[in-house]
Design a protein around this motif. Sequence first.
Motif, PDB file in Angstrom:
ATOM      1  N   VAL A 411       0.858  -1.182   0.000  1.00  0.00           N
ATOM      2  CA  VAL A 411       0.000   0.000   0.000  1.00  0.00           C
ATOM      3  C   VAL A 411       0.891   1.228   0.000  1.00  0.00           C
ATOM      4  N   LEU A 414      -0.996   7.779   2.311  1.00  0.00           N
ATOM      5  CA  LEU A 414      -1.577   9.039   1.842  1.00  0.00           C
ATOM      6  C   LEU A 414      -1.245  10.199   2.769  1.00  0.00           C
ATOM      7  N   GLU A 442     -11.454  -0.685   5.522  1.00  0.00           N
ATOM      8  CA  GLU A 442     -10.304   0.222   5.599  1.00  0.00           C
ATOM      9  C   GLU A 442     -10.339   1.107   6.834  1.00  0.00           C
ATOM     10  N   ASN A 460      -7.328   3.700   6.817  1.00  0.00           N
ATOM     11  CA  ASN A 460      -7.792   4.832   6.014  1.00  0.00           C
ATOM     12  C   ASN A 460      -6.693   5.842   5.757  1.00  0.00           C
ATOM     13  N   GLN A 463      -3.476   3.650   0.676  1.00  0.00           N
ATOM     14  CA  GLN A 463      -4.207   3.253  -0.529  1.00  0.00           C
ATOM     15  C   GLN A 463      -3.550   2.015  -1.100  1.00  0.00           C
TER      16      GLN A 463
END
Length: 466
Positions: A411, A414, A442, A460, A463
């Motif tokens: 992942v 973010l 998530e 969260n 991504q």
Amino acid sequence: MSFRGFQKSVVRAPQQFKQKFNLGEHTKDAVYIDSERRFQELETETKRLHDESKKYFEAINGMLQHQIEFSKAMTEIYKPISGRMSDPDSLVPHGNIEGIAACEEYEAVVKDLQETLAPELEMIESRIIRPANELLDVVKVIRKTAVKREHKKLDYDRHRATLKKLQDKKDRSAKDEKAMWKAENDVEQATQEYNYFNDLLKDELPKLFALERQFIQPLFQSFYYMQLNIFYTLHEKMQHCDIGYFDLTLDIEEAFHAKRGDVQERAEALSIVKFKTTGMKRPPKYQRPNALEGPKTAGLLTAGSSTSTATGTPEAGPSVTAPRPWEQQQQAPAVTAPRPWETKAQPVEAHAPPPYSVTPSTLHATPAASYAPVASPKPSALSMAAAAKAKPPPPKPKPKALQAAPQVETVTALYDYSAQAEGDLSFRAGDVIEIVTRTANENEWWIGKLHGKQGQFPGNYVQLNS
């Protein structure tokens, strides 16, 4: 701390222990965690702003005060030093009158500069240091609220764990039912208190960050202009400082040598500057032998054939007495092999003994050697160092061929996330994290690995990579 506060601390201690070592379930709010991290940075930088501004204020004042004290010290040095208090001429100034006048003039210039800069330094105190101190007071109040929110979170997690333990119990008695009813009320009250402080900080901290930018901008601008005024005033005052004692037309080094003259040579010629306090030379038997020097001239006991040849008869009587321990260091037995560094400076005897043994033929080579005490020679330092040198370690085995690692799920972060408890994984926005375990939701906590460290992180914040 009050007695009631002490009681609450004792009650919360087990939950704090569980939170520190990541035992059990803990409440985590990703939005508040990010806001609290930014607030901690604001708290640290505000403290630095206050401290560095105060140091700058004290440095300018200290610089001017040190210049005045320097001038006073030079004035005292220029004055004559006389120990003849009974001599009436000792009160007559015979020192450097021009130098004393130059020091007094320089001191007056610096004092005038100190008075000129006083208003500017006062503005630094009133417009930078004092507002920064007020901001620190505001930050301390907010920090108390954040600590209270942390305490309420501990109470919420503690009551919730107690309620869950009672609900999971299969056979509950009447006492357990009563305890569960009390635990439900405690959870409800703890939830309300925790949500109040948590929502308050999440709502108010972003507003504080926006106000901080509006506060810092005029503060930095004021400091910049006040700094320019201080340096401009210093330059103008010192530029127009014209003291006739100093010849500014010469180079600095040339002016120094011209003022000094032959003072250094005359001072070095004084016998008092060459006085030594090491005392008298130590007796020979108490002196330590120098390791770099060769063996000294042989004494009566180790004179060898040269002594007997000169006299024609061997030494008798006291010559066979064993040398003292401290004399053995300064005397070289005739049967000792020469050291490696002595072979170039001294001629080697024709019948030198082997390094580790003495043969009878060698002992009877000269008449005088029979009277000397025979000592087994010691190996040289070079031979001992070579024997003590360890063998080099065997080479490391060659690494095995690397096998192709299976593809893993990754992942991309973010946002930035800093670990808030033991077992959390910290990362920066843009980092690629290797997934160890995750859920389909998530909004839950996943487990990943980054830079060789494994831990959990909010789902969260990242991504999935296709």
